[in-house]
Scaffold this active site. Structure first.
Site: not given
Ligand code: MIC
Ligand code: SF4
Length: 646
Positions: A64-65, A119, A380, A537, A539
């Site tokens: 999805d990312h 995630d 975010r 996140s 990550r």
């Molecule tokens: C995000 O919303 O920051 C992400 C991208 O979904 C991350 C995961 C990632 O960095 O791949 C998260 O929320 O954990």
């Molecule tokens: Fe995707 Fe993270 Fe954004 Fe949710 S918050 S839509 S999981 S990048």
């Protein structure tokens, strides 16, 4: 003893430990899911453990990312994930099927179960009474390999809801923004939020999921709602009635704290740049110009939200000074807005429809222009996350966003005459799982690895002394986006640690990597942070890449939960200052010496740190439990797991 919902779920999954705040507990896990940006590491690490098949009842790999395919890297990752799912026995949700949290809520979330997801927004599933926790990829891999999930028992806070939202003007997004305003991005650290009270029954599962999704921004371990009639309605409409159980707190259940929230008093709220807790009422921003609006993502993608947006836009045109982008969270939702005509209304109003993926939320396309403002239904708004460093990103409800898109500026939503169709939960969702490939029975599937997929680097065991340079000194609430940026340029390197390491702190300090590389052969580096270091996140790249660059320790006032675990998993020592007054004396470039680490780890976890440049000493502590101590000694979770299985 009367139990609350969280205690009931922990109790029924307890492998070891005691349900006492702060005590390590081991839990049996029912589901693990991964997404592509964190999943490649998780599955590479699982492969390195040499286990034939996943050992959890349900494992799902989502894509999805990393959906923009500007070269071979992202599609190669997708092919790897699909082949690994087949090889190791996981479901595979194909690209286009939707964002992991939305799809998991629709198709897998089960009241009373425990899920881990790689995630931070995995708690979305708490809307359907699943205890769902975000973790790093290596933790997920270890659990898929059969280990219990260990965490320190969090405190449990009840948020007691009363009253009823002033729909359609006020939505679930405004509820969580109001909670963020009150509690801040640190307010949930070490806690699980359990929702209760009469107000709960006024919210359907998708509204609850918006609230639990963004509980991640409070720093909470997770958030959860009870399983009641509304949960049953949702599961029935998804054709999954059999997954329902009732789940309520016992009469007299205890919480470490109770917060009262009257839903009827909440008004439309907005988080201003650059933090989700920088919240004010939308009234205060009325008249502020809006260049871009994005609706969807994993926080606000329900059919009900999309329908409300379409009804506001019906017969209107998006302001000529504004771009409106919509990324519905799942194919199911897309399907529904196509069938009921909402899609035509949106297109006719000038909406740019995107595929069902994270998209602009993670800077995968849809970046605002120079100095522009963007208002989004996402969770975010950290500086630079949109892909544009000087953009001003606001977070608001789908209704507030739709109104702003037509006006080209924020408007006082409560004062506008909205023609909104407020929908009840549909009696039946159009269920179609043809984009979810079930686990295969073949163990001989080849694993496909493109040239950008590299081995996971492993740290050497801990040495007895650290003699390293302060590479950077940072303030409070540093996010993992600050440490390891995302966006269309960086994300394709998520499977290639040597390459992605070149971007560590690149949005904050373009010289960081050069300094770290110079320091690496001379004992490596140390990072100095403030409060809530590593929020955001999950990550693990925000730990793995600094480890690859030679970072030995991070010294802060406090850490965010997932990032602290990720540091330990990759052998980086997380230390906290005993006296925060000393921080002012430490400078970037100082040489810090910590001697006798093993002795300190074994006895009391107090460390005497000498600042050889400044000519003073100070004390740090760590609060590692037994297992975490072993991980640090051995260089992280991968060497630890290998040692245990060999
Ligand atoms: C995000 O919303 O920051 C992400 C991208 O979904 C991350 C995961 C990632 O960095 O791949 C998260 O929320 O954990
Ligand atoms: Fe995707 Fe993270 Fe954004 Fe949710 S918050 S839509 S999981 S990048």
């Amino acid at each position: 003893m009367p139990l609350n919902i969280v205690e009931k779920i922990f109790q029924s999954h307890l492998v070891y430990g005691e349900l006492k705040a702060g005590v390590p507990v081991g839990l049996k896990v029912d589901e693990v899911y991964t997404q592509d940006a964190t999943g490649t590491m998780a599955w590479l690490q699982f492969e390195a453990m040499k286990i034939d098949r996943v050992k959890v009842p349900v494992a799902v790999s989502y894509v999805d990312h990393n959906m923009v395919q500007s070269n071979y890297m992202n599609p190669d990752d997708h092919a790897f994930l699909q082949s690994a799912a087949k090889r190791f026995g996981a479901y595979f949700s194909r690209p286009g099927n939707g964002i992991c949290h939305q799809v998991n809520l629709e198709r897998f979330a089960t009241p009373g179960w425990i899920a881990l997801g790689t995630d931070s927004h995995t708690p979305t599933n708490g809307g359907a009474a699943m205890l769902a926790i975000g973790v790093g990829g290596l933790d997920a891999a270890t659990v898929m390999a059969g280990s219990p999930f260990e965490l320190n028992m969090p405190m449990i806070t009840q948020i007691r809801l009363s009253g009823k939202l002033r729909t359609p003007y006020v939505t679930a997004m405004d509820v969580i923004l109001e909670i963020l305003r009150r509690l801040t991005v640190k307010g949930g650290v070490g806690r699980i939020f359990e929702y209760g009270g009469k107000g709960v029954e006024t919210l359907d599962v998708t509204e609850r999921a918006t609230i639990t999704n963004m509980g991640a921004e409070l720093g909470a371990t997770t958030s959860i709602f009870p399983s009641d009639e509304r949960t049953l309605e949702f599961l029935r409409a998804q054709g999954r009635e059999a997954a329902w159980i009732e789940l309520k707190p016992d009469e007299g259940a205890k919480y470490d704290k109770i917060i009262e929230l009257d839903l009827s008093a909440i008004e439309p709220m907005v988080a201003r740049p650059h933090s989700p807790d920088n919240v004010v009422s939308v009234r205060e921003l009325a008249g502020t110009k809006v260049d871009q609006v994005c609706i969807g993502g994993c926080t606000n993608s329900s059919y009900q939200s999309m329908r409300a947006v379409a009804s506001i836009l019906k017969g209107k045109t998006v302001s000529e000074r504004t771009n409106l982008l919509i990324n519905p969270g799942s194919r199911q939702v897309y399907d529904m807005i196509a069938r009921d005509g909402s899609l035509i209304e949106l297109l006719a109003a000038g909406v740019r429809m995107l595929e069902s993926s994270c998209g602009p939320c993670i800077g995968m396309g849809g970046a605002p222009g120079t100095g522009q403002s963007s208002v989004r239904t996402f969770n975010r708004n950290f500086e630079g996350r949109s892909g544009t460093k000087d953009a001003s990103v606001y977070l608001a409800s789908p209704v507030t966003c739709a109104v702003a898109a037509i006006a080209g500026e924020f408007q006082d939503v409560l004062a506008s005459a909205l023609n909104v169709t407020a929908l009840e939960e549909p009696a039946m969702y159009p269920v179609c799982d043809n984009m979810i490939i079930p686990p295969s029975s073949s163990e001989l599937e080849p694993i496909i690895k493109g040239p950008n997929i590299k081995e996971v680097p492993v740290k050497a065991p801990l040495e007895d002394d650290i003699n390293a340079e302060v590479l950077i000194k940072l303030g409070n609430n540093i996010t993992t986006d600050d440490i390891m940026p995302a966006g269309a340029k960086v994300l394709p390197y998520r499977s290639n640690i040597p390459a992605i390491s070149g971007f560590v702190f690149s949005n904050i300090d373009s010289e960081f990597v050069k300094r770290a590389e110079e320091a690496r052969p001379k004992g490596g580096g140390i990072i100095i942070g403030g409060e809530n270091y590593g929020q955001g996140s999950s990550r693990e790249h925000a730990a793995l890449a600094p480890m690859y660059l030679g970072v030995q320790a991070v010294i802060t006032i406090s850490f965010a939960r997932i990032h602290r675990s990720n540091l330990i998993n990759f052998g980086i020592l997380p230390l906290t200052f005993e006296d925060t007054g000393i921080i002012g004396k430490i400078n970037q470039g100082d040489r810090l010496i910590i001697k006798g680490l093993k002795e300190s780890l074994a006895n009391g976890q107090t460390y005497r740190v000498e600042d050889a440049t400044g000519g003073f000493t100070f004390t740090c502590t760590s609060s590692l439990n037994g297992r975490e101590r072993d991980l640090i000694l051995m260089g992280g979770l991968l060497p630890y797991t290998k040692a245990q299985t060999s």
